[in-house]
Design a protein around this motif. Sequence first.
Motif, PDB file in Angstrom:
ATOM      1  N   UNK A 162       1.908  15.560  -2.301  1.00  0.00           N
ATOM      2  CA  UNK A 162       1.367  14.225  -2.065  1.00  0.00           C
ATOM      3  C   UNK A 162       0.083  14.261  -1.240  1.00  0.00           C
ATOM      4  N   UNK A 163       0.047  15.112  -0.222  1.00  0.00           N
ATOM      5  CA  UNK A 163      -1.051  15.097   0.729  1.00  0.00           C
ATOM      6  C   UNK A 163      -2.008  16.273   0.569  1.00  0.00           C
ATOM      7  N   UNK A 164      -1.999  16.931  -0.589  1.00  0.00           N
ATOM      8  CA  UNK A 164      -2.864  18.095  -0.762  1.00  0.00           C
ATOM      9  C   UNK A 164      -4.342  17.737  -0.696  1.00  0.00           C
ATOM     10  N   UNK A 165      -4.719  16.547  -1.051  1.00  0.00           N
ATOM     11  CA  UNK A 165      -6.102  16.125  -0.936  1.00  0.00           C
ATOM     12  C   UNK A 165      -6.507  15.795   0.490  1.00  0.00           C
ATOM     13  N   UNK A 196      -0.210   7.452 -10.575  1.00  0.00           N
ATOM     14  CA  UNK A 196       0.140   8.278 -11.737  1.00  0.00           C
ATOM     15  C   UNK A 196       0.023   9.784 -11.446  1.00  0.00           C
ATOM     16  N   UNK A 197      -1.038  10.187 -10.760  1.00  0.00           N
ATOM     17  CA  UNK A 197      -1.236  11.616 -10.515  1.00  0.00           C
ATOM     18  C   UNK A 197      -0.404  12.134  -9.336  1.00  0.00           C
ATOM     19  N   UNK A 198       0.295  11.251  -8.624  1.00  0.00           N
ATOM     20  CA  UNK A 198       1.137  11.679  -7.506  1.00  0.00           C
ATOM     21  C   UNK A 198       2.625  11.518  -7.794  1.00  0.00           C
ATOM     22  N   UNK A 199       2.973  11.215  -9.020  1.00  0.00           N
ATOM     23  CA  UNK A 199       4.378  10.975  -9.337  1.00  0.00           C
ATOM     24  C   UNK A 199       5.246  12.221  -9.175  1.00  0.00           C
ATOM     25  N   UNK A 200       4.702  13.401  -9.469  1.00  0.00           N
ATOM     26  CA  UNK A 200       5.505  14.612  -9.297  1.00  0.00           C
ATOM     27  C   UNK A 200       5.789  14.861  -7.817  1.00  0.00           C
ATOM     28  N   UNK A 201       4.800  14.707  -6.952  1.00  0.00           N
ATOM     29  CA  UNK A 201       5.023  14.857  -5.510  1.00  0.00           C
ATOM     30  C   UNK A 201       5.975  13.809  -4.966  1.00  0.00           C
ATOM     31  N   UNK A 202       5.838  12.584  -5.464  1.00  0.00           N
ATOM     32  CA  UNK A 202       6.727  11.503  -5.031  1.00  0.00           C
ATOM     33  C   UNK A 202       8.162  11.781  -5.459  1.00  0.00           C
ATOM     34  N   UNK A 203       8.335  12.264  -6.686  1.00  0.00           N
ATOM     35  CA  UNK A 203       9.695  12.533  -7.158  1.00  0.00           C
ATOM     36  C   UNK A 203      10.345  13.655  -6.350  1.00  0.00           C
ATOM     37  N   UNK A 204       9.579  14.693  -6.010  1.00  0.00           N
ATOM     38  CA  UNK A 204      10.139  15.756  -5.172  1.00  0.00           C
ATOM     39  C   UNK A 204      10.452  15.246  -3.769  1.00  0.00           C
ATOM     40  N   UNK A 205       9.529  14.468  -3.195  1.00  0.00           N
ATOM     41  CA  UNK A 205       9.734  13.971  -1.832  1.00  0.00           C
ATOM     42  C   UNK A 205      10.935  13.032  -1.775  1.00  0.00           C
ATOM     43  N   UNK A 209       0.825  -1.213   0.000  1.00  0.00           N
ATOM     44  CA  UNK A 209       0.000   0.000   0.000  1.00  0.00           C
ATOM     45  C   UNK A 209       0.859   1.263   0.000  1.00  0.00           C
ATOM     46  N   UNK A 210       2.026   1.204   0.647  1.00  0.00           N
ATOM     47  CA  UNK A 210       2.922   2.362   0.629  1.00  0.00           C
ATOM     48  C   UNK A 210       3.410   2.637  -0.783  1.00  0.00           C
ATOM     49  N   UNK A 211       3.845   1.585  -1.473  1.00  0.00           N
ATOM     50  CA  UNK A 211       4.326   1.796  -2.846  1.00  0.00           C
ATOM     51  C   UNK A 211       3.172   2.182  -3.771  1.00  0.00           C
ATOM     52  N   UNK A 212       1.975   1.623  -3.526  1.00  0.00           N
ATOM     53  CA  UNK A 212       0.826   2.005  -4.349  1.00  0.00           C
ATOM     54  C   UNK A 212       0.463   3.471  -4.123  1.00  0.00           C
ATOM     55  N   UNK A 213       0.597   3.956  -2.882  1.00  0.00           N
ATOM     56  CA  UNK A 213       0.302   5.359  -2.603  1.00  0.00           C
ATOM     57  C   UNK A 213       1.307   6.275  -3.287  1.00  0.00           C
ATOM     58  N   UNK A 214       2.586   6.001  -3.121  1.00  0.00           N
ATOM     59  CA  UNK A 214       3.616   6.899  -3.644  1.00  0.00           C
ATOM     60  C   UNK A 214       3.704   6.877  -5.163  1.00  0.00           C
ATOM     61  N   UNK A 215       3.367   5.767  -5.795  1.00  0.00           N
ATOM     62  CA  UNK A 215       3.585   5.649  -7.228  1.00  0.00           C
ATOM     63  C   UNK A 215       2.295   5.652  -8.040  1.00  0.00           C
TER      64      UNK A 215
END
Length: 183
Positions: free
Chosen positions: A97-100, A62-71, A54-60
């Motif tokens: 990542x957590x804006x929602x 498609x719409x969160x890839x930019x936040x993940x790459x910055x983090x 679930x951690x990898x599914x959250x971070x990766x």
Amino acid sequence: MISITEWQKLGVGITGFGIFFILFGILLYFDSVLMAFGNLLFLTGLSFIIGVRKTSAFFFQRHKLDGTSFFLGGVLLVLMRWPLLGMLLEAYGFFRLFKGFFPVAFGFLGNVANIPFLSAGRDQGAGRVSPGTLFPAEFLFTSKESHHLRDPTELPLGPRKQDSSLQGLNPLTLASILHRPRG
């Protein structure tokens, strides 16, 4: 009742230590070793709490890839001993990542605790408060003349005589009613 496994309890402790080391590293003028250790503990604890899949599914997603790459880029920069730039990138990635999640958290805090500016933002977003309602920070940075106040005792959120017709209103709605220009 939600049951918490021993692994999740361990994950909460590890995440707590991670946050502690990150904050302690910031307190000690961005000590890169403490911050790197805190980042590793935080990510490890997160995977213990919700699971690796679930951690990898959250971070990766498609719409969160930019936040993940910055983090993760910020974590990598902290590990490479560039703590200030790394923490700036991590903070930006964290917010992306957590804006929602922030509106949900602020709504929860506004419902649980009586925090006026959180509940006012929620009420105004739902159209329940008039647009002229002042938030506490807005009142501090506005002039006296723009609000048609006659003297400092007439602050919109200050003490007033009790009026029985206004008894059941939200305090910020009451402030907007009392704040209307007179005459």
